[in-house]
Design an enzyme around this catalytic site. Structure first.
Site, PDB file in Angstrom:
ATOM      1  N   ASP A 184      -1.139  -1.582  -4.062  1.00 38.69           N
ATOM      2  CA  ASP A 184      -2.515  -1.595  -3.560  1.00 38.69           C
ATOM      3  C   ASP A 184      -3.029  -0.150  -3.449  1.00 38.69           C
ATOM      4  OD1 ASP A 184      -4.804  -2.787  -2.437  1.00 38.69           O
ATOM      5  OD2 ASP A 184      -4.008  -2.686  -0.402  1.00 38.69           O
ATOM      6  N   SER A 217     -11.224  -9.554   4.630  1.00 39.76           N
ATOM      7  CA  SER A 217     -10.820 -10.223   5.875  1.00 39.76           C
ATOM      8  C   SER A 217     -12.027 -10.809   6.574  1.00 39.76           C
ATOM      9  CB  SER A 217     -10.101  -9.237   6.808  1.00 39.76           C
ATOM     10  OG  SER A 217      -8.752  -9.095   6.405  1.00 39.76           O
ATOM     11  N   SER A 267       0.853  -1.204   0.000  1.00 42.64           N
ATOM     12  CA  SER A 267       0.000   0.000   0.000  1.00 42.64           C
ATOM     13  C   SER A 267       0.883   1.246   0.000  1.00 42.64           C
ATOM     14  CB  SER A 267      -0.901   0.009   1.235  1.00 42.64           C
ATOM     15  OG  SER A 267      -0.114   0.258   2.390  1.00 42.64           O
ATOM     16  N   ASP A 320      -5.817  -7.987   4.475  1.00 47.26           N
ATOM     17  CA  ASP A 320      -4.807  -7.252   5.230  1.00 47.26           C
ATOM     18  C   ASP A 320      -5.125  -7.293   6.722  1.00 47.26           C
ATOM     19  OD1 ASP A 320      -2.806  -5.622   6.097  1.00 47.26           O
ATOM     20  OD2 ASP A 320      -3.600  -3.770   5.251  1.00 47.26           O
ATOM     21  N   HIS A 355     -12.121  -6.522  -2.498  1.00 45.53           N
ATOM     22  CA  HIS A 355     -11.389  -5.856  -1.409  1.00 45.53           C
ATOM     23  C   HIS A 355     -12.153  -6.058  -0.105  1.00 45.53           C
ATOM     24  CE1 HIS A 355      -8.327  -3.213  -3.468  1.00 45.53           C
ATOM     25  NE2 HIS A 355      -8.917  -3.841  -4.481  1.00 45.53           N
ATOM     26  N   ARG A 394      -3.030  -8.438  10.326  1.00 46.12           N
ATOM     27  CA  ARG A 394      -2.720  -7.497  11.414  1.00 46.12           C
ATOM     28  C   ARG A 394      -3.209  -8.041  12.755  1.00 46.12           C
ATOM     29  NH1 ARG A 394      -3.699  -1.404   9.135  1.00 46.12           N
ATOM     30  NH2 ARG A 394      -2.728  -1.741   7.113  1.00 46.12           N
TER      31      ARG A 394
HETATM   32  P1  13P Z   1      -9.292  -5.961   4.762  1.00 47.49           P
HETATM   33  O1  13P Z   1      -9.238  -4.698   5.561  1.00 47.49           O
HETATM   34  O2  13P Z   1     -10.633  -6.597   4.862  1.00 47.49           O
HETATM   35  O3  13P Z   1      -8.209  -6.908   5.102  1.00 47.49           O
HETATM   36  O4  13P Z   1      -9.127  -5.544   3.214  1.00 47.49           O
HETATM   37  C1  13P Z   1      -7.840  -5.338   2.681  1.00 47.49           C
HETATM   38  C2  13P Z   1      -7.863  -4.715   1.338  1.00 47.49           C
HETATM   39  O5  13P Z   1      -8.857  -4.613   0.664  1.00 47.49           O
HETATM   40  C3  13P Z   1      -6.566  -4.230   0.825  1.00 47.49           C
HETATM   41  O6  13P Z   1      -6.712  -3.563  -0.398  1.00 47.49           O
HETATM   42  O1  G3H Z   2      -7.004  -1.361   1.716  1.00 49.35           O
HETATM   43  C1  G3H Z   2      -6.117  -0.929   2.451  1.00 49.35           C
HETATM   44  C2  G3H Z   2      -5.115  -1.853   3.003  1.00 49.35           C
HETATM   45  O2  G3H Z   2      -5.633  -2.539   4.117  1.00 49.35           O
HETATM   46  C3  G3H Z   2      -3.851  -1.112   3.309  1.00 49.35           C
HETATM   47  O3  G3H Z   2      -3.919  -0.380   4.490  1.00 49.35           O
HETATM   48  O4  G3H Z   2      -3.087   1.858   3.818  1.00 49.35           O
HETATM   49  O5  G3H Z   2      -3.088   1.146   6.229  1.00 49.35           O
HETATM   50  O6  G3H Z   2      -1.488   0.129   4.607  1.00 49.35           O
HETATM   51  P1  G3H Z   2      -2.823   0.753   4.787  1.00 49.35           P
HETATM   52 ZN    ZN Z   3      -8.575  -2.526  -0.565  1.00 50.02          ZN
END
Ligand code: 13P
Ligand code: G3H
Ligand code: ZN
Length: 325
Positions: free
Chosen positions: A93, A223, A60, A265, A220, A269
């Site tokens: 991302d 999770s 990201s 993601d 997206h 975490r």
């Molecule tokens: P989550 O927050 O559900 O893990 O989604 C991650 C995501 O879409 C990253 O682009």
């Molecule tokens: O969709 C977003 C991802 O979970 C990345 O999150 O921007 O905090 O790294 P971040």
């Molecule tokens: Zn996303």
């Protein structure tokens, strides 16, 4: 081996989904590579071909600026050397136009996401098309987004933000993007659904039908926010509210309907947070950064194996390799 997402989607389409996992640091990177090769404890463990999976490693904008993007690139190149059996795409991302160009010009990313989904349709098309032209000239593939992810907790009225199937068809035709992230009821982060979850497979079916045959879709906010990990975090002093995510059994249902890439993601975490909290709670006299890291890497590898089994990608690495030859 670094490949494009398109090469992975070709094999997965309508069968299973490729896990797209975000990384920010060394421990996540090692756990991710081990997990996707079915290794748990050590880098040198033998590959478990029964569970080994192709995967997408996502970076990201936040990850790029956490320290310096070059640290991430160096780590990934090294992981590629240490784990030569792995097959993965390196993906930006939620890129802006500027970060997409930076990633494309770096020569390192095989795939970028241009996220102009907050813009009106015409502007989204305009921006995405510019990125597609520049990316394709360098052999990089592009994920775009249409519709906006929401969440019950934010009180976003689903129907306003969900991807419109007819618009999706027009968008793909006008932009030439290689895959499309669609809004089908998920949202980012740990707080997705209040009560009953709301993945809109009915909308997904209509989007799939409106697009050219075999066109890869992306989910997206996928999770599952497992209760087990949330409870472990809270038992170790955390304060996460009551929450739920996407039902993992729906990954395969989405995959059958054209979703080839499933973004995860938050779950990673949660694993990280639980292990780090528990480690120092159990050993309050310890202050060695390696102690929680040593516990986290195998736990994360195991979690990746579990996720890949739910996505249907576990055990597909050899098949993908045959196709790439
Ligand atoms: P989550 O927050 O559900 O893990 O989604 C991650 C995501 O879409 C990253 O682009
Ligand atoms: O969709 C977003 C991802 O979970 C990345 O999150 O921007 O905090 O790294 P971040
Ligand atoms: Zn996303």
């Amino acid at each position: 081996m670094i490949v494009t997402t398109t090469e992975l989607f070709r094999h997965a389409y309508a069968n299973y989904a490729i896990g797209a996992y975000n990384i920010n640091n060394l421990e996540q990177t090692v756990g991710l590579f081990r997990g996707n090769l079915g290794k748990i404890k050590k880098n040198e463990d033998p590959v478990d071909w029964q569970t080994a999976a192709p995967f997408i490693l996502q970076i990201s904008r936040g990850a790029r600026s956490y320290t310096d993007k070059r640290f991430l690139e160096a780590m990934i190149r090294t992981a590629d050397e240490i784990f030569p059996e792995s097959v993965f795409a390196v993906h930006l991302d939620h890129g802006t136009e500027e970060t997409c160009y930076d990633a494309i010009d770096s020569g390192f990313y095989s795939s970028v996401m241009i996220d102009a989904s907050h813009e009106p349709f015409e502007k989204n098309v305009e921006i995405t098309k510019r990125v597609v032209d520049r990316a394709h000239a360098k052999g990089v593939v592009v994920e775009a987004e249409l519709g906006q992810l929401g969440g019950v907790e934010e009180d976003v009225t689903g129907s306003v933000c969900l991807t419109d199937p007819a618009q999706a068809a027009k968008f793909v035709e006008l932009t030439g993007c290689d895959s499309l992230a669609v809004a089908i009821g998920t949202s980012h982060g740990a707080y997705k659904f209040a009560g009953q979850q709301a993945l809109r497979l009915d909308v997904l079916v209509k989007i799939q039908a409106a697009l050219p045959k075999g066109f890869p879709l992306v989910m997206h906010g996928a999770s599952s926010v497992p209760k087990e990990w949330v409870d472990r975090i809270n038992a170790a002093g955390g304060k996460l509210g009551s929450t739920s995510g996407v039902n993992e059994k729906e990954y395969i249902e989405a995959a059958k309907r054209g979703v080839c890439k499933i973004n995860i993601d938050t779950d990673g975490r949660l694993v990280w947070c639980a292990i780090y909290r528990e480690t120092f709670l159990k050993q309050p006299e310890d202050f060695d950064p390696r102690t929680p890291g040593k516990a986290f890497m195998p736990a994360y590898a195991e979690y990746i194996i579990h996720k890949n089994k739910m996505l249907g990608s576990a055990g597909q690495l050899q098949n993908v390799k045959k196709l790439l030859k």
